[in-house]
Design a protein around this motif. Structure first.
Motif, short mmCIF file in Angstrom:
data_model
loop_
_atom_site.label_atom_id
_atom_site.label_comp_id
_atom_site.label_asym_id
_atom_site.label_seq_id
_atom_site.Cartn_x
_atom_site.Cartn_y
_atom_site.Cartn_z
N MET A 126 0.85 -1.19 0.00
CA MET A 126 0.00 0.00 0.00
C MET A 126 0.88 1.25 0.00
N TYR A 127 0.54 2.19 -0.84
CA TYR A 127 1.37 3.38 -1.00
C TYR A 127 0.66 4.64 -0.50
N SER A 128 1.47 5.52 0.07
CA SER A 128 0.97 6.82 0.53
C SER A 128 1.42 7.87 -0.48
N ILE A 129 0.48 8.68 -0.97
CA ILE A 129 0.78 9.63 -2.03
C ILE A 129 0.32 11.04 -1.66
N MET A 130 1.13 12.04 -2.05
CA MET A 130 0.81 13.44 -1.85
C MET A 130 0.75 14.13 -3.21
N ILE A 131 -0.29 14.96 -3.44
CA ILE A 131 -0.41 15.76 -4.66
C ILE A 131 -0.37 17.22 -4.27
N ALA A 132 0.58 17.98 -4.86
CA ALA A 132 0.68 19.41 -4.59
C ALA A 132 0.48 20.18 -5.90
N ASP A 133 -0.59 20.95 -5.98
CA ASP A 133 -0.88 21.73 -7.18
C ASP A 133 -1.86 22.83 -6.80
N ASP A 134 -1.59 24.06 -7.28
CA ASP A 134 -2.45 25.17 -6.89
C ASP A 134 -3.71 25.27 -7.75
N ILE A 160 3.91 16.87 4.73
CA ILE A 160 4.97 15.86 4.59
C ILE A 160 5.74 15.73 5.90
N ARG A 161 5.96 16.84 6.58
CA ARG A 161 6.66 16.79 7.87
C ARG A 161 5.84 16.02 8.90
N GLU A 162 4.52 16.13 8.80
CA GLU A 162 3.65 15.43 9.76
C GLU A 162 3.56 13.94 9.44
N GLU A 163 3.49 13.62 8.17
CA GLU A 163 3.39 12.20 7.75
C GLU A 163 4.00 12.06 6.36
N ARG A 164 5.10 11.37 6.27
CA ARG A 164 5.84 11.29 5.02
C ARG A 164 5.21 10.30 4.03
N PRO A 165 5.00 10.75 2.80
CA PRO A 165 4.42 9.86 1.79
C PRO A 165 5.50 9.02 1.11
N ASP A 166 5.07 8.03 0.36
CA ASP A 166 6.01 7.26 -0.47
C ASP A 166 6.30 8.04 -1.75
N PHE A 167 5.26 8.65 -2.33
CA PHE A 167 5.39 9.36 -3.60
C PHE A 167 4.82 10.78 -3.47
N LEU A 168 5.48 11.72 -4.17
CA LEU A 168 5.00 13.09 -4.23
C LEU A 168 4.84 13.52 -5.68
N PHE A 169 3.64 13.96 -6.06
CA PHE A 169 3.38 14.57 -7.36
C PHE A 169 3.28 16.08 -7.11
N THR A 170 4.14 16.86 -7.75
CA THR A 170 4.09 18.30 -7.50
C THR A 170 4.14 19.13 -8.79
#
Length: 345
Positions: free
Chosen positions: A1-9, A44-54
């Motif tokens: 299972m992967y944790s993912i973060m998406i950053a886009d305005d 990310i500082r609170e909970e680190r993802p496996d992947f980041l899309f930015t």
């Protein structure tokens, strides 16, 4: 299972990418969204993802700076930069920050799936790499076993310091700290049980840890407890440490006994003892001691021949006004009012 973060305005891009990732068929445990680089970094500082899309261009903190911060924070986070053709050259500057893939706008299902396949492959390779060799782990465990079995506390501390320094140099992720120290603990208990002299139950619990410091704190405390347990077994004393602490507190209510002093008396690390005491009594050390002092004060107040000023000293308060204030906080009454209710003038 992967944790993912998406950053886009851009909300449309953000939501569209979220939907494509959800439809990719990859096992995703967590998918978080951030509307700018600053928001993403905080999450990310609170909970680190496996992947980041930015995205590359965002307010407050752009994608380039976000990539730089993330690479310094945790280089094992795999980054995908989302950019337009006009930003492609700018986005390439992120290469030095560990960017693994680019997704060009307009985003398509095919490009997102291709990026995820690459990321999951890299993640699998990363997880399969041995970050601590079996030989090194065996050396650490052997040194710790010798220190604990011989009740060499300096040796225990020295080995702990050596292990911590070596692991810090490797900049491991949280799950890797958990894996290494969990394996360390399991091997150590196996060796001690193999001596066939005393029985031991492994007490290391790393569930719910939030960062590397908490993992290390629990690990070190468990070894301190193991050390103290062996010391007690060697003496032939099998008292419950919390009950032993309670007895000591009870006989020293008139004194300003510290948590560190009580922990030392029963042979436990102060930090571990504090956790153990709270877990067992549902009260902190100070809360328990104060409650017992107030209960003793009530018993003494029920005896007419005791003066109130003497009672404050009997329960550990050299400052009489402080005793009065504390007593009222716990009972709702001043000591004199409590005594009057009992019919004692």
């Amino acid at each position: 299972m992967y944790s993912i973060m998406i950053a886009d305005d851009e909300p449309m891009i953000r939501k569209g990418l979220q939907k494509l990732i959800q439809q990719s068929g990859q096992p995703v445990s967590s998918l978080r969204l951030a509307e700018n680089g600053e928001d993403a970094l905080q999450q990310i500082r609170e909970e680190r993802p496996d992947f980041l899309f930015t995205d590359i261009r965002m307010p407050k903190l752009d994608g380039l700076e976000l990539c730089r911060h993330v690479s310094e924070l945790d280089p094992s986070i795999h980054i995908v930069v989302v950019s337009g053709y006009s930003d492609f050259e700018y986005a390439q500057k992120c290469l030095s920050y560990g960017v693994k893939e680019y997704v060009l706008k307009p985003i398509s299902k095919k490009t997102v799936e291709a990026a995820l396949i690459k990321l999951t492959h890299l993640h699998t390779l990363q997880q399969s790499q041995t970050f601590v060799s079996v030989q090194r782990l065996e050396e650490w465990v052997g040194a710790m076993e010798d220190a604990i079995w011989s009740l060499d506390h300096k040796g225990l501390c020295s080995t702990l310091n050596k292990v911590q320094l070596e692991l810090q140099v490797q900049r491991l992720r949280l799950n890797q700290w958990i894996d290494v120290l969990g394996e360390f603990s399991a091997l150590l208990y196996k060796r001690l049980l193999g001596r066939d002299v005393f029985s031991f139950i492994e007490k290391l619990d790393l569930t719910g840890v939030k960062n590397e410091d908490e993992v290390w704190s629990r690990f070190a405390a468990s070894l301190e407890q193991l050390f103290a347990e062996l010391k007690v077994k060697r003496r032939g004393k099998l008292k419950d440490p919390v009950e032993e602490a309670k007895q000591y507190i009870e006989t020293h209510l008139a004194e300003e006994v510290s948590l560190e002093e009580v922990a030392g008396r029963i042979g436990l690390n102060a930090s571990y003892f504090s956790q153990l005491f709270k877990q067992s009594t549902q009260e902190t050390f100070v809360q328990y001691r104060t409650r017992r002092r107030m209960e003793k004060a009530k018993k003494l107040l029920a005896q007419p021949h005791y003066r109130i000023t003497d009672i404050s000293g009997e329960v550990g308060y050299a400052d009489h006004p402080h005793f009065t204030k504390t007593f009222k906080k716990h009972t709702g009454l001043l000591p004199s009012e409590f005594r009057n209710k009992l019919g004692i003038e």
